[in-house]
Design a protein around this motif. Structure first.
Motif, PDB file in Angstrom:
ATOM      1  N   SER A  21     -34.384   9.635 -25.141  1.00  8.38           N
ATOM      2  CA  SER A  21     -35.849  10.224 -24.841  1.00  8.38           C
ATOM      3  C   SER A  21     -36.275  10.118 -23.298  1.00  8.38           C
ATOM      4  CB  SER A  21     -36.987   9.201 -25.516  1.00  8.38           C
ATOM      5  OG  SER A  21     -36.881   7.716 -25.104  1.00  8.38           O
ATOM      6  N   PHE A  22     -35.341   9.270 -22.600  1.00  4.77           N
ATOM      7  CA  PHE A  22     -35.767   9.279 -21.188  1.00  4.77           C
ATOM      8  C   PHE A  22     -35.167  10.305 -20.230  1.00  4.77           C
ATOM      9  CE2 PHE A  22     -32.071   6.511 -21.422  1.00  4.77           C
ATOM     10  CZ  PHE A  22     -31.167   6.852 -20.527  1.00  4.77           C
ATOM     11  N   VAL A  23     -35.621  10.754 -19.023  1.00  3.02           N
ATOM     12  CA  VAL A  23     -35.161  11.488 -18.222  1.00  3.02           C
ATOM     13  C   VAL A  23     -34.204  10.739 -17.071  1.00  3.02           C
ATOM     14  CG1 VAL A  23     -35.192  13.419 -16.379  1.00  3.02           C
ATOM     15  CG2 VAL A  23     -36.469  13.570 -18.679  1.00  3.02           C
ATOM     16  N   GLU A  24     -32.890  11.201 -16.991  1.00  7.68           N
ATOM     17  CA  GLU A  24     -31.945  10.714 -15.742  1.00  7.68           C
ATOM     18  C   GLU A  24     -32.219  11.435 -14.590  1.00  7.68           C
ATOM     19  OE1 GLU A  24     -30.117   8.164 -13.189  1.00  7.68           O
ATOM     20  OE2 GLU A  24     -30.457   7.471 -15.661  1.00  7.68           O
ATOM     21  N   VAL A  25     -32.640  11.099 -13.379  1.00  7.46           N
ATOM     22  CA  VAL A  25     -32.721  11.706 -12.021  1.00  7.46           C
ATOM     23  C   VAL A  25     -31.553  11.244 -11.363  1.00  7.46           C
ATOM     24  CG1 VAL A  25     -33.997  12.424 -10.043  1.00  7.46           C
ATOM     25  CG2 VAL A  25     -35.247  12.071 -12.506  1.00  7.46           C
ATOM     26  N   PRO A  26     -30.511  11.921 -11.250  1.00 10.72           N
ATOM     27  CA  PRO A  26     -29.479  11.545 -10.443  1.00 10.72           C
ATOM     28  C   PRO A  26     -29.680  11.513  -9.007  1.00 10.72           C
ATOM     29  CG  PRO A  26     -28.585  13.056 -11.795  1.00 10.72           C
ATOM     30  CD  PRO A  26     -29.886  13.164 -12.018  1.00 10.72           C
ATOM     31  N   LEU A  27     -29.142  10.190  -8.142  1.00  8.37           N
ATOM     32  CA  LEU A  27     -29.426  10.029  -6.855  1.00  8.37           C
ATOM     33  C   LEU A  27     -28.143  10.791  -6.248  1.00  8.37           C
ATOM     34  CD1 LEU A  27     -30.516   8.620  -4.498  1.00  8.37           C
ATOM     35  CD2 LEU A  27     -29.022   6.669  -5.040  1.00  8.37           C
ATOM     36  N   HIS A  28     -28.475  11.430  -5.075  1.00 10.33           N
ATOM     37  CA  HIS A  28     -27.574  12.183  -4.167  1.00 10.33           C
ATOM     38  C   HIS A  28     -27.318  11.873  -2.621  1.00 10.33           C
ATOM     39  CE1 HIS A  28     -29.445  15.103  -7.221  1.00 10.33           C
ATOM     40  NE2 HIS A  28     -28.304  14.936  -7.619  1.00 10.33           N
ATOM     41  N   VAL A  29     -28.392  11.392  -2.020  1.00 14.71           N
ATOM     42  CA  VAL A  29     -28.246  11.013  -0.649  1.00 14.71           C
ATOM     43  C   VAL A  29     -28.993   9.610  -0.306  1.00 14.71           C
ATOM     44  CG1 VAL A  29     -29.071  11.628   1.820  1.00 14.71           C
ATOM     45  CG2 VAL A  29     -28.208  13.451   0.192  1.00 14.71           C
ATOM     46  N   MET A  30     -28.095   8.696   0.073  1.00 14.19           N
ATOM     47  CA  MET A  30     -28.623   7.397   0.615  1.00 14.19           C
ATOM     48  C   MET A  30     -28.303   7.028   1.979  1.00 14.19           C
ATOM     49  SD  MET A  30     -27.983   3.835  -1.481  1.00 14.19           S
ATOM     50  CE  MET A  30     -26.442   3.628  -1.104  1.00 14.19           C
ATOM     51  N   ASP A  31     -29.370   6.250   2.688  1.00 12.83           N
ATOM     52  CA  ASP A  31     -29.093   5.946   4.198  1.00 12.83           C
ATOM     53  C   ASP A  31     -27.884   5.060   4.017  1.00 12.83           C
ATOM     54  OD1 ASP A  31     -30.391   3.624   2.794  1.00 12.83           O
ATOM     55  OD2 ASP A  31     -32.093   3.901   3.858  1.00 12.83           O
ATOM     56  N   ARG A  32     -27.866   4.009   3.202  1.00 16.40           N
ATOM     57  CA  ARG A  32     -26.645   2.900   3.331  1.00 16.40           C
ATOM     58  C   ARG A  32     -25.400   3.661   3.163  1.00 16.40           C
ATOM     59  NH1 ARG A  32     -26.910  -2.079   4.206  1.00 16.40           N
ATOM     60  NH2 ARG A  32     -28.831  -2.316   4.336  1.00 16.40           N
ATOM     61  N   THR A  33     -25.287   4.890   2.520  1.00 17.30           N
ATOM     62  CA  THR A  33     -23.836   5.388   2.268  1.00 17.30           C
ATOM     63  C   THR A  33     -23.323   5.822   3.669  1.00 17.30           C
ATOM     64  OG1 THR A  33     -24.672   6.511   0.174  1.00 17.30           O
ATOM     65  CG2 THR A  33     -22.769   7.319   1.379  1.00 17.30           C
ATOM     66  N   TYR A  34     -24.187   6.377   4.616  1.00 14.78           N
ATOM     67  CA  TYR A  34     -23.732   6.527   5.945  1.00 14.78           C
ATOM     68  C   TYR A  34     -23.350   5.330   6.692  1.00 14.78           C
ATOM     69  CZ  TYR A  34     -24.621  11.335   4.557  1.00 14.78           C
ATOM     70  OH  TYR A  34     -24.461  12.432   4.083  1.00 14.78           O
ATOM     71  N   TYR A  35     -24.429   4.310   6.633  1.00 11.14           N
ATOM     72  CA  TYR A  35     -24.339   3.185   7.592  1.00 11.14           C
ATOM     73  C   TYR A  35     -23.259   2.170   7.273  1.00 11.14           C
ATOM     74  CZ  TYR A  35     -25.797  -0.676  10.436  1.00 11.14           C
ATOM     75  OH  TYR A  35     -26.003  -1.866  11.215  1.00 11.14           O
ATOM     76  N   GLN A  36     -23.126   1.977   5.739  1.00 11.07           N
ATOM     77  CA  GLN A  36     -22.361   0.884   5.597  1.00 11.07           C
ATOM     78  C   GLN A  36     -20.901   1.517   5.070  1.00 11.07           C
ATOM     79  OE1 GLN A  36     -24.051  -1.744   2.636  1.00 11.07           O
ATOM     80  NE2 GLN A  36     -21.837  -2.497   1.960  1.00 11.07           N
TER      81      GLN A  36
END
Length: 413
Positions: free
Chosen positions: A324-339
C-alpha cells in the motif's frame, strides 16, 4: 482503453503482469482492461506470434539464474527483450531479495549489483520497457517534466565541535576553533541548523523532507529528539512549509515501536545508513502503516537502484498484490561523493548536474543532503554545491513536490 489478452499458458502470472501494467497505466494515463479474447487486444503469451512474449516465471526464485543482456534486458529464447519480466525484475530490485553477501551493516552491496557489472546505474531502463509497451499500444511515449524531492537526514547536531573543530585545528586556525566553541557555549552548535536550511530553501522556492532519529547513542543520533531544543527545530520545519518523517534507527525496535516514540503524525520513513534487507523491510513498512519510504538508493553510487525514475508501489509476493505504500528511490547523496567517490565539490557538481541533465523528463529525482554538510569546515564547498542544486531546480523551472503529492500522483491503489 488498451486491451490485453493473456493466453492460458501465462494466466498463472496474471497478478504480476497486471501489477506491472497498472504501473505503466499510471505512468501513461492510459486505461487498461483484460479481454476474454485476443481480438483487438495486445496479446501476452509464450509463442512467437504474441505482442509480448513471456520467457519465465515472476517469483523471486524464477529470476535467480536470470542473465541480463548488456542492455540490461531479460531476453527470451528468440533473443528478444521480455519487457514485462524485465520491468518487473528491475523495478522491484529482485536482485537484492535474501541477499547472501551483505556488507558489515547488513546492506546489499553496489559492488555485487548488475548496475555495477553492466555500468547501468544511471539509466532509466524501466522507462525504455514502458516506452515499448506504449509503442505497441499506439500511445505516444511519456514525456513529463521531472520533479524533485529534497531531503535531509538529521543524524548528528553536536559533533561539529569534534569533526569541524579537528579540521580547523589541523589547519592551525585556533580562532575558528574558538568560534565553534563559542557557538556551542551559546547553545547554537553549527550543525543545529535545520531552521537555516528551511530558510535557505525558501529563497529558491523549494521545500524538503527532514528525517529524524528517535534513538540516541551508538550509530544513531547524538541528540534527544524530544528535547526542547530539537522540537523547536522540528517545528521550524513545519512553519517553513517543509515536512518531516522518521529516520529508522539501527536498533532491535520495530518501525511501529519507533513511530510510537516519534509521537508526531508520520507518513514516511528512511532507514538510517540505508540499512535495510529485502523483502523484510517492505513488510515492516507495511505493518507500521506508513504511506511512503525513501530508502532505495546506493550509498556508494549515484543513480537508480531499481533503474526506474519514478516512485512505485513494490510488489508483495505473499498477497500477490502491490504494497500500500509508495517507495521513492534515492538518487543523489552528499556522502556518496565525499566518502565513497572522494570527489572534490567541483567534481561532484559536474557529476550531479550532468545526471540531472540526463533525466530532465520522466523522473522524480531524490536528493539527500545531510545537515552537517552545510558548514564550510570539514565539508567545505558542499553548502555552495547545494545552493547550485537549488538554483538548478529554480532556474530550470523544476518543482519540489510534497510527500502527499507523491502518494497521490504515483500510487496505484
Amino acid at each position: 482503453m488498451v486491451k490485453f489478452y493473456l493466453y492460458p499458458e501465462v494466466a498463472v502470472y496474471q497478478a504480476p503482469i497486471s501489477y506491472i501494467l497498472k504501473i505503466w497505466s499510471k505512468h501513461t494515463g492510459a486505461a487498461i482492461t483484460f479481454s476474454p479474447t485476443p481480438d483487438g487486444a495486445l496479446t501476452i503469451g509464450t509463442s512467437a506470434d504474441v505482442t509480448f512474449r513471456i520467457s519465465g516465471g515472476f517469483q523471486p526464485d524464477d529470476f535467480r539464474q536470470a542473465a541480463l543482456s548488456p542492455a540490461c534486458m531479460l531476453l527470451g529464447v528468440d533473443g528478444q527483450p521480455d519487457v514485462l519480466r524485465t520491468a518487473f525484475y528491475l523495478i522491484n530490485t529482485l536482485q537484492e531479495y535474501n541477499d547472501p553477501q551483505p556488507d558489515s551493516l547488513g546492506r546489499f552491496q553496489y559492488a555485487n549489483s548488475y548496475q555495477h557489472r553492466l555500468g547501468v546505474a544511471r539509466k532509466n531502463i524501466v522507462q525504455t520497457c514502458f516506452d515499448t509497451i506504449s509503442k505497441a499500444a499506439g500511445i505516444a511515449p511519456r514525456r513529463e517534466k521531472t520533479h524533485f524531492m529534497l531531503s535531509h537526514d538529521i543524524d548528528l547536531v553536536h559533533r561539529a565541535v569534534i569533526e569541524d573543530g579537528f579540521n580547523v585545528l589541523k589547519k592551525g586556525r585556533i580562532d575558528q576553533f574558538l568560534a565553534i566553541l563559542m557557538r556551542v557555549a551559546m547553545a547554537r552548535p553549527d550543525w543545529l541548523n535545520i531552521d537555516q536550511i528551511v530558510k535557505l530553501e525558501s529563497l529558491y522556492d523549494c521545500r524538503s523532507v527532514f528525517f529524524w532519529i528517535v534513538n540516541r547513542g551508538g550509530l544513531n543520533a547524538d541528540y534527544t529528539f524530544h528535547s526542547t531544543r530539537m522540537q523547536r527545530q522540528f517545528q521550524a520545519v513545519t512553519a517553513g512549509g517543509s515536512e518531516s518523517g522518521l529516520h529508522k534507527s539501527i536498533s532491535d525496535e520495530s518501525l511501529a515501536q519507533e513511530l510510537q516514540k516519534y509521537r508526531h503524525d508520520a507518513v514516511s520513513n528512511r532507514y538510517h545508513y540505508l540499512k535495510f534487507h529485502l523483502p523484510q523491510a517492505y513488510h515492516d513498512i507495511e505493518a507500521a502503516g506508513l504511506k511512503l519510504d525513501a530508502s532505495v538508493g546506493f550509498a556508494e553510487e549515484v543513480g537508480f537502484r531499481n533503474n526506474y525514475g519514478l516512485p512505485f508501489n513494490p510488489y508483495n509476493f505473499q498477497t500477490q498484490k502491490p504494497f500500500s505504500f509508495v517507495e521513492v528511490p534515492l538518487h543523489v547523496m552528499d556522502r556518496t561523493y565525499y566518502q565513497y567517490k572522494k570527489f572534490t565539490p567541483a567534481e561532484a557538481e559536474k557529476d550531479i548536474l550532468d545526471f540531472f541533465d540526463q533525466h530532465r523528463e520522466n523522473c522524480l529525482l531524490s536528493v539527500l543532503w545531510h545537515n552537517n554538510f552545510f558548514t564550510n569546515y570539514k565539508f567545505k564547498g558542499y553548502l555552495d554545491l547545494y545552493k547550485k542544486i537549488l538554483a538548478y531546480i529554480r532556474d530550470n523551472k523544476f518543482t519540489t513536490i510534497s510527500q502527499q503529492e507523491i502518494i497521490n500522483q504515483y500510487s496505484i491503489h
